[in-house]
Design an enzyme around this catalytic site. Structure first.
Site, mmCIF file in Angstrom:
data_model
loop_
_atom_site.group_PDB
_atom_site.id
_atom_site.type_symbol
_atom_site.label_atom_id
_atom_site.label_comp_id
_atom_site.label_asym_id
_atom_site.label_seq_id
_atom_site.Cartn_x
_atom_site.Cartn_y
_atom_site.Cartn_z
ATOM 1 N N GLU A 272 -16.410 4.404 -7.117
ATOM 2 C CA GLU A 272 -17.138 2.942 -7.399
ATOM 3 C C GLU A 272 -18.012 2.095 -6.852
ATOM 4 O OE1 GLU A 272 -14.080 -0.387 -7.041
ATOM 5 O OE2 GLU A 272 -13.863 -0.039 -9.558
ATOM 6 N N HIS A 293 -1.060 25.621 -0.994
ATOM 7 C CA HIS A 293 0.022 26.104 -1.714
ATOM 8 C C HIS A 293 -0.536 26.608 -3.159
ATOM 9 C CE1 HIS A 293 1.422 27.964 1.815
ATOM 10 N NE2 HIS A 293 1.366 26.605 1.736
ATOM 11 N N LYS A 399 -12.492 -2.887 -19.668
ATOM 12 C CA LYS A 399 -11.596 -3.748 -20.214
ATOM 13 C C LYS A 399 -12.036 -4.367 -20.332
ATOM 14 C CE LYS A 399 -11.536 -5.373 -14.693
ATOM 15 N NZ LYS A 399 -11.899 -5.961 -13.517
HETATM 16 O O1 PA5 Z 1 -13.226 -3.215 -6.539
HETATM 17 C C1 PA5 Z 1 -12.944 -4.178 -7.282
HETATM 18 O O2 PA5 Z 1 -13.798 -4.582 -7.163
HETATM 19 C C2 PA5 Z 1 -11.874 -3.213 -8.735
HETATM 20 O O3 PA5 Z 1 -11.238 -2.418 -8.631
HETATM 21 C C3 PA5 Z 1 -11.002 -5.162 -8.668
HETATM 22 O O4 PA5 Z 1 -10.732 -4.575 -6.922
HETATM 23 C C4 PA5 Z 1 -10.053 -4.830 -9.486
HETATM 24 O O5 PA5 Z 1 -10.291 -4.561 -10.525
HETATM 25 C C5 PA5 Z 1 -8.991 -5.708 -9.580
HETATM 26 O O6 PA5 Z 1 -9.625 -7.049 -9.524
HETATM 27 P P1 PA5 Z 1 -9.188 -8.103 -9.320
HETATM 28 O O7 PA5 Z 1 -9.070 -9.160 -8.308
HETATM 29 O O8 PA5 Z 1 -10.432 -9.415 -9.859
HETATM 30 O O9 PA5 Z 1 -8.166 -8.811 -10.644
#
Ligand code: PA5
Length: 408
Positions: A272, A293, A399
């Site tokens: 990310e 393996h 999303k």
């Molecule tokens: O790193 C990030 O920002 C994402 O992986 C969020 O943690 C994830 O989408 C969950 O988001 P939230 O904490 O707003 O529910």
């Protein structure tokens, strides 16, 4: 720093690394400057307030007193840090069982979790910075009535709900205030995947019995380590330079069975933070020797567009000696180390670049060092790649599409 990182086996000329150290050091200065968005995690372990730590430990003690089961509702950065640490680290105190929920849309997992809540004395902890993640809303809205039925009223259920939210923003914040849930805060300047050392990670870890003081102590020592002025950024530099050689996949190989979820956490952190604007290494993870393996064949003879980073623990907690047969008298750790050396020889033998990360011991202190080191490394590589390590516009895209499909 006690974590040892060897980059010599990546085949990058030392002078190329040295040439980039000034740029990496500038990136590090930017992280520390306090002027860059979402870098609260950089100095957090140094300025950790004693009161906040006490509060987290007190809430964890209450949970352990009053519940057999803590159901943590969270996804991505709001669960992986805690899940990985709970899998990896020894429990030094009596803990409650922690079950993670809201990490998928699997009906069977929903049913199993609901059944477990019905049978066990439960507290619910909902972790969400934005408060509008669909997985989390679905999970929380499903479990609230189950808790209400089990504990007799909405008010009684509310007493058993804890939220971990942003200080000001998000729908979960408003609901917390309205219903008077016990609440802990993820600082606004720390994003999900950099939040393992905030209450989002620390509360579930403390409930499971992990020594979070030692974890933070390790992270603090790593933040203040003198190695950042020397070779501390070399792995970050090498990860940036490997992409220019056409090796755009980093396979991170865990040589300890308790580190599987650390691999999941790393995939989120690296993927990310770095995968944007057509840039970035694709992070993959394997567990050795298990995956030798299966995927071992591809690594040895398949398409060579990757490099490897082998993660191992130098000093395991216990010694097991083989009592009979050809291997009589050898310890399991001797075999593990021979396997690692064999992998390095075999893979380098066909030209695959291999880096190594050595964790001296798998305890909270060294794990804290490792988390801080990996977060910093990742942010520096992303900055050298010319991308923002702290946003995730690509995640938001799916999303929005999903909400459209559901007519929300
Ligand atoms: O790193 C990030 O920002 C994402 O992986 C969020 O943690 C994830 O989408 C969950 O988001 P939230 O904490 O707003 O529910």
């Amino acid at each position: 720093m006690d974590i040892k990182v060897k980059t010599e086996g990546l085949g990058i000329e030392k002078e190329n690394i040295l040439e980039m150290r000034a740029e990496a050091s500038k990136a590090l200065d930017r992280l520390w400057s306090g002027n860059q968005d979402m870098t609260g995690w950089v100095q957090a372990p140094i300025h950790q307030s004693a009161e906040e730590l006490e509060y987290i430990l007190n809430v964890a003690d209450v949970i352990k007193e009053e519940a057999q089961l803590l159901v943590v509702v969270g996804i991505g950065g709001s669960y992986l840090g805690a899940k990985a640490a709970i899998e990896a680290l020894p429990k030094v105190e009596r803990g409650a069982h922690v079950r993670f929920f809201g990490t998928n849309f699997c009906t069977d997992y929903y049913r199993e979790t609901i059944e477990e809540i019905k049978q066990k004395n439960t507290i619910l902890c909902v972790i969400s910075k934005s408060g509008n993640t669909t997985e989390i809303k679905a999970a929380f809205d499903t479990l609230k009535p189950i808790m209400e039925e089990k504990y007799g009223s909405r008010e009684a259920a509310n007493q058993r709900i804890i939220t971990v939210t942003d200080a000001e923003k998000g729908g979960l914040r408003a609901e917390t205030e309205k219903n008077g849930y016990t609440n802990l805060i993820i600082p606004s300047d720390i994003g999900g995947r950099y939040s393992a050392l905030t209450p989002a990670g620390l509360l579930p870890m403390a409930v499971s019995g992990i020594d979070i003081r030692e974890l933070l102590h390790g992270a603090k020592d790593m933040a203040l380590s003198a190695s950042w002025d020397d070779d501390g950024t070399d792995y970050a530099i090498c990860r940036h330079l490997m992409q220019e050689t056409g090796r755009v996949i980093e396979i991170i190989e865990m040589c300890h069975s308790r580190l599987g979820y650390l691999g999941e956490w790393i995939k989120q952190l690296y993927g990310e933070s770095e995968g944007k604007n057509g840039q970035g290494l694709f992070p993959a993870t394997l567990t050795f020797s298990t995956d030798l393996h299966s995927m071992g064949q591809y690594i040895q003879q398949g398409r060579q567009n990757f490099f490897e980073t082998i993660v191992s623990v130098d000093d395991p907690e216990y010694t097991v000696t083989i009592p009979e047969g050809d291997l009589k008298g050898k310890t399991i750790d001797e075999l593990n180390k021979a396997m690692i050396e064999g992998v390095i020889n075999a893979h380098r033998g066909v030209g695959i670049p291999v880096a190594e990360i050595h964790i001296p011991k798998l305890d909270a202190y060294h794990y804290g060092q490792l988390l801080y080191y990996l977060e910093t490394t990742c942010a520096i590589t992303a900055m050298l790649d010319g991308v923002n390590p702290f946003d995730q516009p690509g995640v938001e895209a799916y999303k929005a599409e999903m909400r459209k499909i559901l007519g929300l």
